[in-house]
Write an enzyme that holds these catalytic residues in place. Structure first.
Site: not given
Length: 469
Positions: A329, A350, A426
């Site tokens: 990623y 990605e 995150c």
């Protein structure tokens, strides 16, 4: 006791819950109240009933708790940009660490894990390099305006940020402390210019009007400043006139672009883009590497703190000059480049085609020869063929989106058993879920929160994993 929707209650806030809401209890039932802080005694109105909890909106702070401070911005209570500005920064960092630890214990089952204190940000305000402002024909009314006896019109040229949970109403801001002060000054100028020249804001219900968004990118390590005018229609006369006015008023601006989003998609990314002034890009740096950033390119929003985040990842990776590193990623390759001088080679994987093209451009412009990128869905690309072509990784870093890693990717990691693994996230709740699975073959040695977004509940987290013997 049975509580009714619309009923007013008094309670004490005991702790900070996920998404920044304060949590208290009435008769053993949890009540979530936004815009509160632990220790506050508040009056709130119940707006949602569930079997195991209630949700309420704050009516009044009867007795402020020890962590509550006066917000710097007048819009803090109503704005979606800063929902923790009423909490002292020291305690924001403590609450974020507690939030991550709760996820590790409760979701990940890692009850032995003690999360380290949050790494704070030197700049608790004015830290963002990008702000996306919205424009609309209806503004958010304050509680005082709603309670007035006389009629208050909510229709105007509103420019600012969406009120939380409302796509159709804009908080017409008069100040903002998230980006460099020039950002709000530009927004205020554009709003006034549009009103003066009778330029209509976009109507998200009827899909009429012209001005949709104003996106401002201010580089941290250079003087570059971009203004992106996002419109619903293509009208060169209007945007060129606005561009000239901006150049005259703000000579600091280095480039101006016009993104035309003539679709109904609620995004600031246009279907096509025109450069009105300058190069159409800005340049910024992370570490010793520089990056050319277009209007719609992804780049870490907090440049200075991204360097700290990457340093934590680098420390956890413990790379040697012979190591093969995989970066899952990888986005536009910022972390791949940052780590490239500490190992033999880096392979970034990605999904987004545009991100891979930008990543390849970044390695060329920085003259980095030991980094390559592969485009594709992680669950499909991360296969034995990849490891056969690029080498078996000695270390792997994964930085997935908020939803976490696909279960197939987690299973592949358990099968591959890379000796060193670093997980950047995150969303500590989905990270905890994935770590529970990975804990079958890995020891989770350390979990480090890094605050990228002061004044909000968001938190980045880095975990250090080592293969069990």
């Amino acid at each position: 006791m049975a509580f009714k929707k619309g009923e007013d209650v008094e309670l004490t806030i005991d702790s900070a819950a996920y998404k920044g809401k304060g949590i208290g209890k009435i008769d053993g039932l949890a009540v979530f109240v936004p815009n509160t802080a632990p220790g506050d005694r508040v009056k709130a109105r119940i707006i949602k009933k569930k079997k195991s909890y209630l949700e309420a909106k704050l009516l009044d702070v009867l007795e402020p708790g020890p962590h509550r401070i006066e917000p710097k911005c007048q819009h803090a209570q109503h704005c979606g940009g800063c929902n923790w500005q009423h909490v002292s920064y020291k305690h924001q960092l403590e609450f974020k660490r507690d939030q991550v630890e709760d996820h590790m214990h409760r979701i990940g089952g890692l009850t032995h894990m003690e999360v380290t204190p949050t790494i704070g940000c030197d700049n608790a305000f004015h830290y963002r390099n990008k702000m996306e402002y919205s424009m609309g024909h209806k503004r958010w009314l304050s509680r005082e305006e709603i309670n007035r006896d006389e009629y208050v019109d909510d229709r105007c040229f509103a420019a600012g940020l969406h009120a939380p949970g409302r796509f159709d109403k804009i908080l017409n801001i008069n100040e903002c402390y998230l980006q460099h002060p020039i950002s709000y000054n530009i927004l205020d100028f554009v709003r006034s210019w549009c009103i003066e020249h009778d330029i209509a804001p976009y109507n998200r219900i009827d899909h009429e009007g012209f001005m949709r968004n104003l996106v401002i990118r201010k580089a941290w390590h250079t003087d570059d400043l971009m203004v992106n005018i996002v419109t619903y229609k293509d009208n060169q006369d209007v945007v060129e006139a606005l561009s000239y006015a901006l150049q005259n008023e703000f000579p600091e601006i280095t480039t101006i672009v016009n993104n035309v989003n003539d679709t109904r998609r609620p995004t600031a990314e246009g279907r096509y883009e025109k450069v009105l002034y300058g190069s159409g890009n800005i340049t910024d740096k992370i570490g010793k590497y520089h990056f050319n950033i277009g209007a719609n390119d992804f780049f870490q929003t907090n440049t200075a703190q991204a360097e700290r985040l990457y340093e934590v990842a680098k420390s956890f990776a413990e790379l040697s000059e012979d190591d093969v590193l995989y970066d899952l990623y990888c986005g536009v390759g910022t972390l791949s480049l940052f780590l490239s001088d500490s190992c033999k080679s880096v392979l970034g994987i990605e999904l987004e085609e545009v991100a891979v093209k930008n990543a390849q451009k970044n390695i060329q412009e920085n003259n980095v020869g030991n980094v390559s990128f592969v485009e594709g869905d992680m669950k499909d690309v991360f296969t034995e063929e990849i490891t056969s072509e690029h080498g078996t990784p000695d270390c792997l870093i994964t930085d997935p989106p908020r939803a976490g890693m696909h279960p197939d990717v987690v299973e592949r990691l358990k099968e591959l058993q890379v000796p060193k693994l670093v997980y950047v996230s995150c969303n500590s709740s989905t990270m905890a879920r994935d770590l529970e699975e990975l804990n079958e073959v890995y020891n989770i040695l350390e979990v480090q929160p890094v605050d990228m977004f002061p004044q909000t509940y968001h938190i980045e987290t880095v975990a250090k994993l080592r293969l069990k013997e």
